[in-house]
Write a protein that holds these residues in place. Structure first.
Motif, PDB file in Angstrom:
ATOM      1  N   SER A 114      30.591 -18.888 -17.624  1.00  0.00           N
ATOM      2  CA  SER A 114      30.289 -17.643 -16.939  1.00  0.00           C
ATOM      3  C   SER A 114      31.561 -17.044 -16.369  1.00  0.00           C
ATOM      4  CB  SER A 114      29.313 -17.909 -15.814  1.00  0.00           C
ATOM      5  OG  SER A 114      29.848 -18.924 -14.998  1.00  0.00           O
TER       6      SER A 114
ATOM      7  N   GLY B 283      22.707 -24.044  -6.333  1.00  0.00           N
ATOM      8  CA  GLY B 283      22.418 -24.889  -7.489  1.00  0.00           C
ATOM      9  C   GLY B 283      22.223 -26.342  -7.087  1.00  0.00           C
TER      10      GLY B 283
ATOM     11  N   ALA C 201      33.674 -17.995 -14.237  1.00  0.00           N
ATOM     12  CA  ALA C 201      34.175 -18.325 -12.898  1.00  0.00           C
ATOM     13  C   ALA C 201      35.374 -19.283 -12.948  1.00  0.00           C
ATOM     14  CB  ALA C 201      33.052 -18.913 -12.048  1.00  0.00           C
TER      15      ALA C 201
ATOM     16  N   TYR D  55      20.840 -14.551  -7.544  1.00  0.00           N
ATOM     17  CA  TYR D  55      21.402 -15.522  -6.599  1.00  0.00           C
ATOM     18  C   TYR D  55      21.446 -14.915  -5.193  1.00  0.00           C
ATOM     19  CZ  TYR D  55      24.501 -19.572  -5.686  1.00  0.00           C
ATOM     20  OH  TYR D  55      25.057 -20.750  -5.258  1.00  0.00           O
TER      21      TYR D  55
ATOM     22  N   ILE E  41      23.393 -13.555 -13.019  1.00  0.00           N
ATOM     23  CA  ILE E  41      23.134 -14.625 -12.054  1.00  0.00           C
ATOM     24  C   ILE E  41      23.338 -14.116 -10.631  1.00  0.00           C
ATOM     25  CG2 ILE E  41      23.954 -16.857 -11.210  1.00  0.00           C
ATOM     26  CD1 ILE E  41      24.524 -17.560 -14.169  1.00  0.00           C
TER      27      ILE E  41
ATOM     28  N   SER F  24      30.039 -19.372  -3.630  1.00  0.00           N
ATOM     29  CA  SER F  24      29.660 -19.349  -5.045  1.00  0.00           C
ATOM     30  C   SER F  24      29.547 -17.917  -5.551  1.00  0.00           C
ATOM     31  CB  SER F  24      28.326 -20.061  -5.259  1.00  0.00           C
ATOM     32  OG  SER F  24      28.429 -21.420  -4.919  1.00  0.00           O
TER      33      SER F  24
ATOM     34  N   LEU G  31      28.103 -26.345 -12.255  1.00  0.00           N
ATOM     35  CA  LEU G  31      29.567 -26.419 -12.300  1.00  0.00           C
ATOM     36  C   LEU G  31      30.194 -25.030 -12.484  1.00  0.00           C
ATOM     37  CD1 LEU G  31      30.095 -29.643 -14.472  1.00  0.00           C
ATOM     38  CD2 LEU G  31      30.358 -29.420 -12.004  1.00  0.00           C
ATOM     39  N   SER G  32      29.391 -23.993 -12.398  1.00  0.00           N
ATOM     40  CA  SER G  32      29.871 -22.607 -12.586  1.00  0.00           C
ATOM     41  C   SER G  32      30.571 -22.415 -13.928  1.00  0.00           C
ATOM     42  CB  SER G  32      30.838 -22.186 -11.471  1.00  0.00           C
ATOM     43  OG  SER G  32      30.327 -22.449 -10.211  1.00  0.00           O
TER      44      SER G  32
ATOM     45  N   SER H 297      32.929 -22.768  -5.402  1.00  0.00           N
ATOM     46  CA  SER H 297      32.172 -22.081  -6.443  1.00  0.00           C
ATOM     47  C   SER H 297      31.055 -22.966  -6.974  1.00  0.00           C
ATOM     48  CB  SER H 297      33.120 -21.676  -7.585  1.00  0.00           C
ATOM     49  OG  SER H 297      32.381 -21.297  -8.709  1.00  0.00           O
TER      50      SER H 297
HETATM   51  N1  TRP Z   1      27.627 -23.301  -9.194  1.00  0.00           N
HETATM   52  C1  TRP Z   1      26.957 -22.511  -8.226  1.00  0.00           C
HETATM   53  C2  TRP Z   1      25.771 -23.264  -7.665  1.00  0.00           C
HETATM   54  O1  TRP Z   1      25.498 -24.357  -8.055  1.00  0.00           O
HETATM   55  C3  TRP Z   1      26.497 -21.233  -8.783  1.00  0.00           C
HETATM   56  C4  TRP Z   1      27.590 -20.473  -9.411  1.00  0.00           C
HETATM   57  C5  TRP Z   1      28.740 -20.088  -8.873  1.00  0.00           C
HETATM   58  C6  TRP Z   1      27.585 -19.984 -10.671  1.00  0.00           C
HETATM   59  N2  TRP Z   1      29.475 -19.383  -9.774  1.00  0.00           N
HETATM   60  C7  TRP Z   1      28.767 -19.301 -10.870  1.00  0.00           C
HETATM   61  C8  TRP Z   1      26.644 -20.080 -11.619  1.00  0.00           C
HETATM   62  C9  TRP Z   1      29.020 -18.695 -12.044  1.00  0.00           C
HETATM   63  C10 TRP Z   1      26.893 -19.472 -12.790  1.00  0.00           C
HETATM   64  C11 TRP Z   1      28.054 -18.783 -12.996  1.00  0.00           C
HETATM   65  O2  TRP Z   1      25.093 -22.742  -6.828  1.00  0.00           O
END
Ligand code: TRP
Length: 465
Positions: free
Chosen positions: A233, A24, A235, A106, A102, A321, A229-230, A19
Motif C-alpha cells: 500500500s 489492525g 506506506a 480507518y 483504507i 498509522s 504490516l502496512s 505505521s
Molecule cells: N498497519 C496499520 C494497522 O495495523 C494500518 C496501516 C497503516 C495500513 N498504514 C497502512 C494498512 C497502509 C494498509 C496500508 O492498523
C-alpha cells in the motif's frame, strides 16, 4: 533525493512501527481471530507474517530507498533503472489507491476511540454489564451524526501531521507513545490473567483446530498480514525512501515485524479472557474490543483511569498509522509540484468524503449490499466491501507483483547491494516461495479445493508428458 532523511535507524523503526501498529493489531486482529475460530487462524497468520510479510517488507523498503521517491515515482524510477516496462508504475498506483481506500474507513473506526475516551473520563464504564456495553456501542454505530463528527476530527488530525511533513511531526510522538501502549497492554494482560479464563484463552489462541479454518479464513489471515504490516500500500516504500543508506534493511524489518506481532498477540491475550469470563461471543465482529474492554475496565480498580489511557493510546496508534496511509498520495502529489499542505488537505478531504459512505453503511445503509448477486458478498455492506477489496484483493495482488519485480525483474546484484548478507535467504523466498504461496491462496479462493486438485493434476500430468 528528498532533502531530509530519518535521523537514525531507531527513528525509522519507530516510524515504521508507528505505521504498522494500529487498529489492525488491537481492533482487527482479535475480532477476525474470534470470527475464524482461533488457533489455526493464528498459526496461518504467523506463517504469513514470517514467509510473506517479512520478505515483502524488506522488498518494499529496499525499493523505496532505491527510488527515493513516492511509491508511484519509485516504481517508475526503479523499473526504468532496471530497463523494465513502464507498466510497473501500476504497482505504485494500485498501492496508493489501496492506502487511500483504507484511510477512508480507518478514519471512521479510529473515530470510535474518541467517544470512548469521553465515556471513560465520565466514569460511564464503572461496573457496566456486557449487555449495557453492547448497547452503548450499538448507540454509537446507530448515530451517523456522531460517527461523522469523530471521523472528521480524526481526519483533521491526520491531515495536520501530514501537511507538516511526517519526518518532523512523527518522531517525538512515536518514540514515546508506542512504548507506553506496550506497557499498558501488559497491564491489561496481567488483569486478564486474573479472570480465571487465561488457560482457555491460551488454548483458543495457540492450539490449532484446523476444522475451524476455512479457505476464506486463510485469505483473511494473508490479507491481514499485509494490513497489519502496512504492506502493499506504499506506506513502507514511502518511509523507505527516507531511510539512510547505511542502515540494514533486513534487521530493521525483522524488528518491526516482531514488535507488530507482539502487540497483536498481547491484544489477543488481553481481550479473550474477558470475552470468555463474561460469556461474550468470540465471533462478535468489529465491535469486539469496544464491547468487551469497557466491561473489564468497569471491574478493575482504577478502571476509569486505565480505560482513558487505553483509548487515548489506541487513538495515537491509529493516528501514526493513518499518517502513513496518506503519505503515498501526498508524496506523489508533492512530486507533481503541489505543496505538501495542499496535497494533504486535498487527499484528506477526498478520503473523508469516501469515509462518509462507511459511516452510512454502519446504520442507514446497513442493509445496502451492492454485490449481493455474488454469494460471497451476499451480506457485505460498502464498508465490508472496502475492507475485502483492499485486504483480500488489492494488497495480495500488489504483493505478488512486488515479489515478481524484485525476484525476477530487478538485477540480483542490485538487491544484493541493498540487502547484504541477508540477500541469500531473502532472494529465493521472494523469487519462488512468495509468488507461489500467493498464487496458491488465490487459486484456492477462486476455484476452491477442487480447483487446486485440478491444478495439481494438470501440473503432474504435464510433468509426465
Ligand atoms: N498497519 C496499520 C494497522 O495495523 C494500518 C496501516 C497503516 C495500513 N498504514 C497502512 C494498512 C497502509 C494498509 C496500508 O492498523
Amino acid at each position: 533525493m528528498p532533502t531530509t532523511l530519518w535521523s537514525s535507524r531507531f527513528v525509522f523503526i519507530m516510524a515504521a512501527v508507528g505505521s504498522a501498529v494500529g487498529l489492525g493489531n488491537i481492533w482487527k486482529f482479535p475480532y477476525i481471530t474470534g470470527e475464524n475460530g482461533g488457533g489455526a487462524f493464528v498459526l496461518v497468520y504467523l506463517a504469513c507474517i514470517a514467509i510473506i510479510g517479512l520478505p515483502l517488507m524488506m522488498s518494499e523498503v529496499m525499493l523505496g530507498r532505491r527510488g527515493r521517491k513516492s511509491p508511484i515515482g519509485t516504481m517508475a524510477a526503479v523499473a526504468n533503472d532496471e530497463g523494465r516496462s513502464k507498466q510497473w508504475v501500476g504497482v505504485g498506483i494500485m498501492a496508493t489507491l489501496a492506502a487511500f481506500i483504507i484511510l477512508s474507513f480507518y478514519s471512521v473506526i479510529a473515530g470510535w476511540t474518541m467517544p470512548y475516551i469521553l465515556s471513560a473520563l465520565k466514569g460511564e464504564f464503572s461496573d457496566i454489564s456486557a449487555d449495557n456495553s453492547g448497547a452503548l456501542f450499538g448507540q454509537l454505530l446507530a448515530s451517523p451524526g456522531q460517527l461523522l463528527v469523530w471521523h472528521s476530527a480524526f481526519m483533521v488530525m491526520t491531515v495536520l501531521v501530514s501537511a507538516g511533513g511526517v519526518r518532523h511531526g512523527l518522531e517525538r510522538a512515536v518514540t514515546k507513545l508506542m512504548p507506553a501502549l506496550f506497557v499498558l497492554l501488559l497491564i491489561l494482560v496481567g488483569y486478564a490473567s486474573t479472570t480465571g479464563h487465561f488457560a482457555q484463552t491460551l488454548t483458543f489462541l495457540f492450539k490449532p483446530d484446523f476444522t475451524a479454518l476455512t479457505a476464506e479464513g486463510v485469505l483473511t489471515a494473508l490479507g491481514h498480514a499485509f494490513f497489519t504490516l502496512s504492506l502493499a500500500s506504499g506506506a513502507m516504500m514511502a518511509y523507505g525512501a527516507y531511510l539512510p543508506q547505511h542502515v540494514s534493511i533486513a534487521r530493521t524489518a525483522v524488528v518491526v515485524a516482531i514488535m507488530d506481532t507482539g502487540v497483536a498477540l498481547l491484544a489477543g491475550l488481553a481481550i479473550f479472557p474477558i470475552v470468555f469470563a463474561n460469556g461474550l461471543a468470540a465471533g462478535e465482529g468489529p465491535g469486539l474490543i469496544f464491547v468487551t474492554l469497557p466491561v473489564a475496565f468497569g471491574q478493575m480498580p482504577g478502571g476509569g483511569f486505565f480505560a482513558t489511557l487505553f483509548f487515548v493510546l489506541l487513538l495515537f496508534a491509529a493516528w501514526t498509522s493513518s499518517i502513513s496511509m496518506l503519505e503515498s498520495l501526498v508524496s506523489y502529489l508533492n512530486e507533481k509540484g503541489i505543496s505538501r499542505v495542499k496535497a494533504a488537505i486535498g487527499g484528506g478531504i477526498a478520503a473523508w468524503l469516501l469515509g462518509i459512505t462507511t459511516v452510512l453503511s454502519l446504520n442507514v445503509w446497513s442493509e445496502v449490499t451492492p454485490l449481493a448477486m455474488f454469494s460471497r458478498f451476499e451480506s457485505k455492506t460498502l464498508f465490508d466491501l472496502y475492507d475485502y477489496l483492499t485486504a483480500n484483493i488489492m494488497m495480495p495482488l500488489g504483493a505478488l507483483f512486488i515479489a515478481l519485480f524484485v525476484g525476477w525483474k530487478m538485477q540480483a546484484t542490485h538487491s544484493r547491494t541493498e540487502l547484504g548478507a541477508w540477500h541469500k535467504v531473502w532472494f529465493p523466498i521472494v523469487r519462488y516461495l512468495t509468488p507461489l504461496a500467493l498464487l496458491t491462496v488465490f487459486a484456492f479462493n477462486i476455484w476452491g479445493l477442487a480447483g487446486l486438485e485440478a491444478a495439481w493434476h494438470w501440473l503432474t500430468a504435464s510433468g509426465q508428458g
